[in-house]
Motif scaffolding. Structure first.
Motif, PDB file in Angstrom:
ATOM      1  N   THR A  31       0.861  -1.178   0.000  1.00 44.42           N
ATOM      2  CA  THR A  31       0.000   0.000   0.000  1.00 44.42           C
ATOM      3  C   THR A  31       0.903   1.236   0.000  1.00 44.42           C
ATOM      4  O   THR A  31       2.120   1.108   0.140  1.00 44.42           O
TER       5      THR A  31
ATOM      6  N   HIS B 224      -4.469   5.397   4.818  1.00 45.17           N
ATOM      7  CA  HIS B 224      -4.859   4.581   3.672  1.00 45.17           C
ATOM      8  C   HIS B 224      -6.047   3.727   4.103  1.00 45.17           C
ATOM      9  O   HIS B 224      -6.139   3.323   5.262  1.00 45.17           O
TER      10      HIS B 224
ATOM     11  N   VAL C 200      -8.988   0.536   2.780  1.00 40.88           N
ATOM     12  CA  VAL C 200      -9.298  -0.570   1.879  1.00 40.88           C
ATOM     13  C   VAL C 200     -10.724  -1.022   2.163  1.00 40.88           C
ATOM     14  O   VAL C 200     -11.138  -1.095   3.328  1.00 40.88           O
TER      15      VAL C 200
END
Length: 187
Positions: free
Chosen positions: A6, A99, A101
């Motif tokens: 990532t 980040h 997901v």
């Protein structure tokens, strides 16, 4: 298993590789050896399970300070969630970056969260169930949290109308001293 990097140093999305035949399929969702070969930690002492009845339920952003910083692997086993991490390691090139997901019961992806990251998620569907592995036991003295909507991080959450616990809603604005980030140096 496939490990996808990532934008945050040390964090990975884990993609299982199902093997199927006329009976259905089988897949490995954890392998200590494969994780070690990929440079990840693979010792876990606790498995946690959460169920969230309503879409828009937010849990987090949580982490533990030394001596109990933890690695987590998060997997949605039913429903859907948006899983978010923030890098709190002051010596990291991605310090204070975030980040996220999308994890669903259908995509079967997992999120590997290294030590020194705050972690949280918001459910995208009702009746969402999550299973996650933790490398350290829960330690209330080491527990910390950062506020989910702290402007310091600028996280763009995908839903409005958040359902959140009083404790998670009251974490203070990010402060390096209170949040103990210096103790996360070198993790």
């Amino acid at each position: 298993m496939k490990f996808h990097g990532t934008p945050l140093d040390g964090a990975y999305v884990i993609e299982p590789e199902p093997r199927g035949d006329e009976r259905g399929w089988f897949q490995r969702v954890f392998c200590e050896r494969e994780m070690a070969d990929a440079g990840m930690e693979g010792r876990f002492v606790q498995v946690n399970n959460s169920f969230n009845a309503e879409a828009g339920t937010l849990r987090g952003l949580h982490y533990q300070l030394p001596p109990s910083p933890e690695v987590k692997i998060i997997r949605c086993i039913s429903g859907a969630l948006w899983d978010c991490i923030v890098d709190l390691r002051p010596d990291s090139a991605t310090y204070l970056g975030w980040h996220a997901v999308e994890l669903t019961g259908e995509n079967r992806l997992a999120f590997y969260v290294p030590r020194g990251f705050a972690h949280g998620f918001v459910t995208l569907r009702p009746n969402t169930e999550t299973l996650y592995l933790a490398s350290e036991f829960y330690d209330p003295k080491s527990e910390r949290g950062v506020r989910w909507n702290d402007p310091k991080f600028g996280i763009t959450w995908p839903v409005e109308g958040i359902v959140i616990s009083e404790k998670d809603a009251k974490w203070p604005d990010f402060d390096e001293d209170f949040h103990g980030v210096e103790s996360l140096r070198g993790i």
